[in-house]
Design a protein around this motif. Sequence first.
Motif, PDB file in Angstrom:
ATOM      1  N   ALA A   3       0.823  -1.205   0.000  1.00 26.37           N
ATOM      2  CA  ALA A   3       0.000   0.000   0.000  1.00 26.37           C
ATOM      3  C   ALA A   3       0.861   1.260   0.000  1.00 26.37           C
ATOM      4  O   ALA A   3       0.546   2.259  -0.650  1.00 26.37           O
ATOM      5  CB  ALA A   3      -0.932  -0.006   1.202  1.00 26.37           C
ATOM      6  N   VAL A   4       1.957   1.218   0.739  1.00 18.95           N
ATOM      7  CA  VAL A   4       2.851   2.381   0.814  1.00 18.95           C
ATOM      8  C   VAL A   4       3.648   2.538  -0.480  1.00 18.95           C
ATOM      9  O   VAL A   4       3.859   3.661  -0.979  1.00 18.95           O
ATOM     10  CB  VAL A   4       3.796   2.248   2.027  1.00 18.95           C
ATOM     11  CG1 VAL A   4       4.825   3.373   2.037  1.00 18.95           C
ATOM     12  CG2 VAL A   4       2.997   2.250   3.318  1.00 18.95           C
ATOM     13  N   SER A   5       4.120   1.416  -1.025  1.00 22.15           N
ATOM     14  CA  SER A   5       4.902   1.437  -2.281  1.00 22.15           C
ATOM     15  C   SER A   5       4.203   0.553  -3.306  1.00 22.15           C
ATOM     16  O   SER A   5       4.563  -0.617  -3.487  1.00 22.15           O
ATOM     17  CB  SER A   5       6.328   0.946  -2.029  1.00 22.15           C
ATOM     18  OG  SER A   5       6.974   1.745  -1.056  1.00 22.15           O
ATOM     19  N   PRO A   6       3.172   1.037  -4.009  1.00 22.60           N
ATOM     20  CA  PRO A   6       2.411   0.225  -4.954  1.00 22.60           C
ATOM     21  C   PRO A   6       3.255  -0.177  -6.154  1.00 22.60           C
ATOM     22  O   PRO A   6       4.283   0.446  -6.442  1.00 22.60           O
ATOM     23  CB  PRO A   6       1.269   1.151  -5.374  1.00 22.60           C
ATOM     24  CG  PRO A   6       1.791   2.522  -5.136  1.00 22.60           C
ATOM     25  CD  PRO A   6       2.698   2.425  -3.958  1.00 22.60           C
ATOM     26  N   PRO A   7       2.876  -1.247  -6.868  1.00 22.40           N
ATOM     27  CA  PRO A   7       3.622  -1.683  -8.055  1.00 22.40           C
ATOM     28  C   PRO A   7       3.704  -0.549  -9.103  1.00 22.40           C
ATOM     29  O   PRO A   7       2.720   0.138  -9.356  1.00 22.40           O
ATOM     30  CB  PRO A   7       2.776  -2.849  -8.579  1.00 22.40           C
ATOM     31  CG  PRO A   7       1.992  -3.314  -7.410  1.00 22.40           C
ATOM     32  CD  PRO A   7       1.729  -2.115  -6.570  1.00 22.40           C
ATOM     33  N   GLY A   8       4.868  -0.370  -9.662  1.00 27.01           N
ATOM     34  CA  GLY A   8       5.058   0.706 -10.631  1.00 27.01           C
ATOM     35  C   GLY A   8       5.508   2.007 -10.014  1.00 27.01           C
ATOM     36  O   GLY A   8       5.871   2.953 -10.731  1.00 27.01           O
ATOM     37  N   GLY A   9       5.472   2.097  -8.684  1.00 21.03           N
ATOM     38  CA  GLY A   9       5.926   3.291  -7.999  1.00 21.03           C
ATOM     39  C   GLY A   9       4.897   4.403  -8.006  1.00 21.03           C
ATOM     40  O   GLY A   9       3.716   4.200  -8.330  1.00 21.03           O
ATOM     41  N   VAL A  10       5.336   5.602  -7.634  1.00 20.38           N
ATOM     42  CA  VAL A  10       4.462   6.775  -7.570  1.00 20.38           C
ATOM     43  C   VAL A  10       5.080   7.905  -8.402  1.00 20.38           C
ATOM     44  O   VAL A  10       6.280   7.928  -8.676  1.00 20.38           O
ATOM     45  CB  VAL A  10       4.271   7.230  -6.101  1.00 20.38           C
ATOM     46  CG1 VAL A  10       3.558   6.171  -5.293  1.00 20.38           C
ATOM     47  CG2 VAL A  10       5.609   7.580  -5.458  1.00 20.38           C
TER      48      VAL A  10
ATOM     49  N   VAL B 253       1.459   5.349  -9.924  1.00 20.95           N
ATOM     50  CA  VAL B 253       1.519   5.296 -11.382  1.00 20.95           C
ATOM     51  C   VAL B 253       0.477   4.322 -11.909  1.00 20.95           C
ATOM     52  O   VAL B 253      -0.167   4.549 -12.940  1.00 20.95           O
ATOM     53  CB  VAL B 253       2.933   4.882 -11.834  1.00 20.95           C
ATOM     54  CG1 VAL B 253       2.983   4.678 -13.342  1.00 20.95           C
ATOM     55  CG2 VAL B 253       3.960   5.916 -11.386  1.00 20.95           C
ATOM     56  N   MET B 254       0.289   3.244 -11.174  1.00 26.67           N
ATOM     57  CA  MET B 254      -0.664   2.215 -11.575  1.00 26.67           C
ATOM     58  C   MET B 254      -2.096   2.768 -11.639  1.00 26.67           C
ATOM     59  O   MET B 254      -2.911   2.359 -12.468  1.00 26.67           O
ATOM     60  CB  MET B 254      -0.592   1.048 -10.584  1.00 26.67           C
ATOM     61  CG  MET B 254      -1.416  -0.162 -10.958  1.00 26.67           C
ATOM     62  SD  MET B 254      -1.208  -1.461  -9.705  1.00 26.67           S
ATOM     63  CE  MET B 254      -2.207  -2.769 -10.406  1.00 26.67           C
ATOM     64  N   ALA B 255      -2.406   3.713 -10.730  1.00 23.83           N
ATOM     65  CA  ALA B 255      -3.746   4.291 -10.705  1.00 23.83           C
ATOM     66  C   ALA B 255      -4.040   5.087 -11.959  1.00 23.83           C
ATOM     67  O   ALA B 255      -5.194   5.172 -12.405  1.00 23.83           O
ATOM     68  CB  ALA B 255      -3.907   5.167  -9.473  1.00 23.83           C
ATOM     69  N   SER B 256      -2.992   5.691 -12.544  1.00 23.42           N
ATOM     70  CA  SER B 256      -3.181   6.472 -13.761  1.00 23.42           C
ATOM     71  C   SER B 256      -3.104   5.608 -15.005  1.00 23.42           C
ATOM     72  O   SER B 256      -3.892   5.786 -15.947  1.00 23.42           O
ATOM     73  CB  SER B 256      -2.117   7.589 -13.830  1.00 23.42           C
ATOM     74  OG  SER B 256      -2.197   8.428 -12.697  1.00 23.42           O
ATOM     75  N   ALA B 257      -2.143   4.656 -15.008  1.00 18.78           N
ATOM     76  CA  ALA B 257      -1.926   3.840 -16.203  1.00 18.78           C
ATOM     77  C   ALA B 257      -2.957   2.727 -16.342  1.00 18.78           C
ATOM     78  O   ALA B 257      -3.408   2.429 -17.453  1.00 18.78           O
ATOM     79  CB  ALA B 257      -0.518   3.253 -16.174  1.00 18.78           C
ATOM     80  N   HIS B 258      -3.325   2.108 -15.215  1.00 17.59           N
ATOM     81  CA  HIS B 258      -4.275   0.987 -15.237  1.00 17.59           C
ATOM     82  C   HIS B 258      -5.279   1.159 -14.096  1.00 17.59           C
ATOM     83  O   HIS B 258      -5.213   0.465 -13.075  1.00 17.59           O
ATOM     84  CB  HIS B 258      -3.552  -0.353 -15.084  1.00 17.59           C
ATOM     85  CG  HIS B 258      -2.506  -0.591 -16.121  1.00 17.59           C
ATOM     86  ND1 HIS B 258      -2.799  -1.061 -17.384  1.00 17.59           N
ATOM     87  CD2 HIS B 258      -1.149  -0.408 -16.086  1.00 17.59           C
ATOM     88  CE1 HIS B 258      -1.684  -1.175 -18.084  1.00 17.59           C
ATOM     89  NE2 HIS B 258      -0.664  -0.784 -17.315  1.00 17.59           N
ATOM     90  N   PRO B 259      -6.187   2.094 -14.218  1.00 19.84           N
ATOM     91  CA  PRO B 259      -7.100   2.393 -13.108  1.00 19.84           C
ATOM     92  C   PRO B 259      -7.964   1.206 -12.685  1.00 19.84           C
ATOM     93  O   PRO B 259      -8.215   1.012 -11.492  1.00 19.84           O
ATOM     94  CB  PRO B 259      -7.955   3.540 -13.662  1.00 19.84           C
ATOM     95  CG  PRO B 259      -7.819   3.454 -15.138  1.00 19.84           C
ATOM     96  CD  PRO B 259      -6.439   2.929 -15.386  1.00 19.84           C
ATOM     97  N   LYS B 260      -8.407   0.380 -13.631  1.00 21.40           N
ATOM     98  CA  LYS B 260      -9.263  -0.754 -13.285  1.00 21.40           C
ATOM     99  C   LYS B 260      -8.485  -1.802 -12.495  1.00 21.40           C
ATOM    100  O   LYS B 260      -8.962  -2.323 -11.469  1.00 21.40           O
ATOM    101  CB  LYS B 260      -9.833  -1.368 -14.561  1.00 21.40           C
ATOM    102  CG  LYS B 260     -10.831  -2.482 -14.291  1.00 21.40           C
ATOM    103  CD  LYS B 260     -11.417  -3.014 -15.585  1.00 21.40           C
ATOM    104  CE  LYS B 260     -12.417  -4.131 -15.291  1.00 21.40           C
ATOM    105  NZ  LYS B 260     -13.006  -4.692 -16.547  1.00 21.40           N
TER     106      LYS B 260
END
Length: 409
Positions: free
Chosen positions: A267-274, A288-295
Amino acid sequence: MSGEKLYDAILKGDVTRFREVVQQDPYLIESASFACSRNALHIATLRGQVAMVEEVLNINPQLARDLDSQQSSPLHIAAAEGSLEMVKKLLSVTPEACWWRDCHDMNPIHIAAMNGHEEVLKELLQLNLLAAMERLHRGQTVLHLCVKHRQLNTLKVLVDKFDEFLGAKDDDGETILHLAARSNHQEITEYLVESDKIREFITMDRLSKRSLSMSSKLRSGDRRSLENIKLLQILSTGKTMIEKVAKWNDVAMVVAVLIATMAFQAAVSPPGGVWQEDTPSHSAGKAVMASAHPKIYKHFIRANATAFISSLFTIFLITMNSALPSINLFFVSIAGCAMWVSLAAIGVSYGASLMMTNFMETLSIDHVVAIVVSVFLTVYLSAFLYAFIETMSKKTLPFSLTRDRGREF
């Protein structure tokens, strides 16, 4: 001649005559010695002369510290006779005599318990509990002594006070339940079986195993022996289950802590970083994952949160169970379910993380869940099948093998 008068006065409980003899020779009461090297106080206690005991103590309380040829103090004799009033009087003068051992290596508490003097035992325990914890010949406890002499009432008094002694073994490896069953003390055995305190301490030892191997040789008239052996089997199974649950708790705690740590770190360091900088499309610190792959990120967060919360719930239940006086199977069952949920959730979280790479980019989140569930079911069914085969193999062991192993004990 004066010694005989003194002895006759003590036997008859004639306090007036006793005082007259002592007045004629003040040193007689201190120097007089009777059979078995007993003094006047020994004799008065042995004869149950309460008034005479009080009179002797008033004249010379030091006599309460004298030992006869059997290393018995007057308190030993009073405990054996079961005279509560004399015990109280002697304890007021020599409370330390509770520790003293006679030629049979027993202190007054052991003697009172062995003879079934319940009220005397309570009085002695009220003054000194530690003396009751002294071991006897061949490592036996005072509880073993009660069972050996069929003293159920004094055994009940001691069971209520000494939890740490309930599963104690003597030098032969026998607990009090094994001793009761082997000796055919049916009433005591039934009491011990019904006691919740005893159940948690009973284990199978080499003597009970030997009894089990000999059960086929019991005659029809030995039904009580067979019943006692069955009771040992039941309690031994219960003890084995308790030990297994305790070990499971230890393993589950380690696994739950590990999953909680992994989920927190993800949760602190999600896959792909921030993202490191603010831009029109995103802000610094956002995954980064939230923007690149939101689903995928949404499913990742859900699985990760589920793993973290269920692992914390598992830790909480195991901690609560450890604080209880006995193992709560309901808590254990819920903790087991919560741990399996956390394991499955962390697996889904890991699969969602892999979907960020080229390795699993063609898979959907549904495929990941299906893979995780399939793996878990395969592992679970394999473990169940192994346990079933192991159980059946033990049940079908030939009797000759069981009989030969029994000879080892």
